[in-house]
Scaffold this active site. Structure first.
Site, PDB file in Angstrom:
ATOM      1  N   HIS A  90       0.820  -1.216   0.000  1.00 19.03           N
ATOM      2  CA  HIS A  90       0.000   0.000   0.000  1.00 19.03           C
ATOM      3  C   HIS A  90       0.852   1.264   0.000  1.00 19.03           C
ATOM      4  O   HIS A  90       1.900   1.321   0.607  1.00 19.03           O
ATOM      5  CB  HIS A  90      -1.010   0.010   1.155  1.00 19.03           C
ATOM      6  CG  HIS A  90      -0.460  -0.137   2.524  1.00 19.03           C
ATOM      7  ND1 HIS A  90      -1.279  -0.154   3.632  1.00 19.03           N
ATOM      8  CD2 HIS A  90       0.790  -0.282   2.998  1.00 19.03           C
ATOM      9  CE1 HIS A  90      -0.540  -0.297   4.700  1.00 19.03           C
ATOM     10  NE2 HIS A  90       0.712  -0.380   4.354  1.00 19.03           N
ATOM     11  N   ASN A  91       0.363   2.244  -0.743  1.00 14.49           N
ATOM     12  CA  ASN A  91       0.974   3.572  -0.811  1.00 14.49           C
ATOM     13  C   ASN A  91       2.270   3.615  -1.612  1.00 14.49           C
ATOM     14  O   ASN A  91       2.912   4.671  -1.666  1.00 14.49           O
ATOM     15  CB  ASN A  91       1.268   4.147   0.581  1.00 14.49           C
ATOM     16  CG  ASN A  91       0.072   4.080   1.501  1.00 14.49           C
ATOM     17  OD1 ASN A  91      -1.066   4.200   1.065  1.00 14.49           O
ATOM     18  ND2 ASN A  91       0.321   3.855   2.772  1.00 14.49           N
TER      19      ASN A  91
END
Lengths: 333, 333, 333
Positions: C225-226
């Site tokens: 994520h991210n």
């Protein structure tokens, strides 16, 4: 069906989650965002001291702050001992899982002998084998496969592409050929487990593969047959755990770590990402085994020397002996 | 549909599988279990000498024992040269694969140009592309995808989530951009191959990717385009084999091992788990390349020294020269 | 539906792709093959000087040759500055992607709020969540899952088993237990991205996971994520990129490389396969961190010495001091 927007007042949040409310509790909150990005109508949080300067400029309508920040922030806020945990709980309130209607997608293929718990959600393309037991409130994302007889606890989340209960890797040699050993154990998974996308957990050979309560397993992980993973252990993406390995409770396994089979890791062990664990670990603590990355040219030199490390070590021994004979008085002197 | 229970007398087992029957052949056996867990009605086996003490206490009705155990066990048993292999075969008798009815699940999507062999089982959610050829008695678990033109041999088992014949990773540079090179080879898989959950085997770029007969491939493995894997090689979970690598016959590849592309590994090589193989291996034997895991603090020291290994090596050379000049008679003496 | 055969004259190829045509442009070409395998009716190419001797014996009807080969080959050929790139483009002409009819398979499960671009192809078993946006000419192979709200650019190719937008691995500690942090960001993928089989790209926690334009991602990869991956970066199979890591433009990531989270890799970095990257990289260039594989016996010695590297280093320091005291005149002399 778009995501619903949940709006709560700060007072409603505090009523549900506790903490000390400071300031106007009637402000409306409908989303959570980092300090730097938050806008009006949003709540933000301070979980690390280094972000404190952002408190002066954030546009958040309300904040979740640590106790020691009391009195430092004029806008509405909630004081709590653990703002990061509080943030998680607020975000759960504001971002509930969207429950499809019907809960069980018509394309899911579920054996007539499987038992599906109350309120379980089964998305499209899921295949569930004979005599599988799925707990209450379980959430099974698309294209998951669960083989026969496996047990999935309450509130378990399985992300897309997960495979639970495929055969473990068991073969006996017959001359050059491999003869398959039927894998007749199950996967037994406790409550509150989450399993990331495309992870596989193989069924046991004779006994079960066991995943404890509250275990969190990231994407693209492989857990071999007969493994047992203790409660509340968290395993980051791309880890590989060979068969019959036992990992204790509350362990943290870094991404891409790998474990040899038939080893045992005690409770409260942290394994750094990328480490290969090939022996038992009997003492809690952090363990690491990663070749440090270097510029390729430097690596070429280090690798060449590494190959000769045994000879280097013997040279040093020889030097020590020579020096000793030079510095010590000769026998007979 | 629950698993069927198969019951055989010890005499029936021996009639099918051979070995020397000792004692009452009329006892009924309906399951196999480890020595420590077996109960009445079950058969167990002794495959490693260290478990021999359990023979005194096991509750198994019958046993599979090595020849050298002749005369040591009062209850019914079968003597055989290889109890582990015999165990595998007994377990296959007692735990037959459950064949669904119909054999091809109605949700499977199979191209009208694909050929499916006799008695092949195709589970739910499987997608089979144009001109694919599936061998007799193949067993394809749910949510497998097989791209066009691939060839799957007889008795092949593909576990859930396997992808056969996706495009290999082939691109040509055009300035900053990558231009795709169509992958027009196939995957050609021999007979008696088993492929674990979520493993991918990519189609060839121009030629085929070839998996030999009897190759056993665990979960979460990636085999790149144009690879060739020799007969009876076994590859443990999470291994990655880059494109155009050739692995010989009867090799054993440990879990999470990785291979650079365009290299060649001869027959009868064993690669330890977690090793990175970046060069050809021309000699049979075991190869290893794993950074040993240490407590994190120890690792920090070792890693720092490792980075300076080249300088350490030069220091030792300098010391050797100095010592030599100290210990040798001076020129002119 | 079998693959169509495309036949073009060499002149038609040159008209579409440029280059200098030498010899008879009317010859018909219907396939591309390596120099050693090509037969009449096929075109081949010389992309590496070491294959030049094969020009004398190849049976190819036509060739793609580098400029410096002008005048050396009697049969029809096209001269171009980059034969490998030209080969890719010719192969695209001869091997067009087969478009199914209908373009969207009836077994695909697509949310009524998803937007599917013009000419997008969606194969069997694909599941597309609420408010997903798929670009024009996208090609989504079977059994892919795309979670709600994700954005897939134009001409993106997602291979079978890919999972886009599953939850990132975010949990907050509450005593021993983990409390889930809802993952409310998206995956936003640019144009011309290709993603290999069974790869997962997780949605962002609060912000988005961003994949730039022209990024090429191989099989069995995990992107947390991210993460943000810069334009035209290529990532080989089995790589793992932990959350919040930023990788620059035009990077090349070798297979099975792993990246710790929250680090930043600048543009134009090459990471060797199998390397663990645990720190920022601020300078373009090639980086490597792989334990060289050895025969197992040699490895045992090297690994034992490696564990003692700190002590070896201190011994060398001590020896240096001793030598210095031996070779320097004593104080007071």
């Amino acid at each position: 069906m778009s995501r619903p927007i949940v709006t709560l007042t700060l007072l409603e949040i505090q009523a549900k989650l506790g903490g000390d409310l400071v300031g106007d509790g009637s402000v409306s909150i409908s989303a959570i965002a980092p300090l730097a990005d938050a806008v009006a109508g949003q709540i933000s949080f301070l979980s690390q001291r280094k972000y404190a300067p952002l408190l002066a400029t954030t546009q958040a309508t309300a904040l979740i702050l640590p106790m020691e920040a009391a009195g430092h922030f004029p806008r509405p806020h909630i004081l709590t001992a653990n703002p990061y945990l509080y943030f998680a709980r607020v975000s759960q309130l504001l971002n509930p899982v969207v429950i499809p209607d019907p809960r069980i997608h018509p394309t899911a293929v579920i054996s007539s002998t499987a038992k599906i718990g109350r309120n379980a959600v089964i998305h499209a393309g899921v295949v569930i084998g004979d005599d599988v037991c799925i707990g209450d409130d379980a959430l099974i994302y698309p294209n998951v496969t669960i083989y026969h007889d496996c047990h999935i606890g309450d509130r378990v989340v399985l992300h897309a592409g997960v495979v639970i209960g495929a055969d473990g890797f068991g073969n006996a040699k017959d001359g050059d050929a491999w003869i398959k050993i039927p894998q007749i154990g199950r996967v037994v998974m406790g409550d509150d487990v989450e399993v990331g996308a495309n992870t596989c957990i193989d069924r046991g050979a004779l006994e079960d593969t066991v995943i404890g309560n509250g275990v969190k397993i990231d994407d693209q992980i492989m857990i071999g047959h007969n493994c047992r993973i203790g409660d509340h252990t968290a395993i980051a993406a791309c880890a590989g755990i060979a068969g019959s390995t036992i990992i204790g409770k509350r362990c943290l396994v870094g991404g891409a770590a790998m474990f040899s089979g038939h080893i045992e890791i005690t409770d409260d062990v942290q394994i750094s990402g990328g480490s290969a664990i090939i022996k038992n670990i009997k003492k809690p603590g952090q363990y690491t085994g990663v070749f440090p990355s270097l510029s390729h040219v430097d690596w070429l030199h280090v690798a060449a020397n590494l190959r000769n490390l045994d000879s280097l070590s013997r040279k040093v021994q020889a030097l020590e002996a020579q020096i000793q004979s030079l510095t010590q008085p000769k026998t007979g002197d």
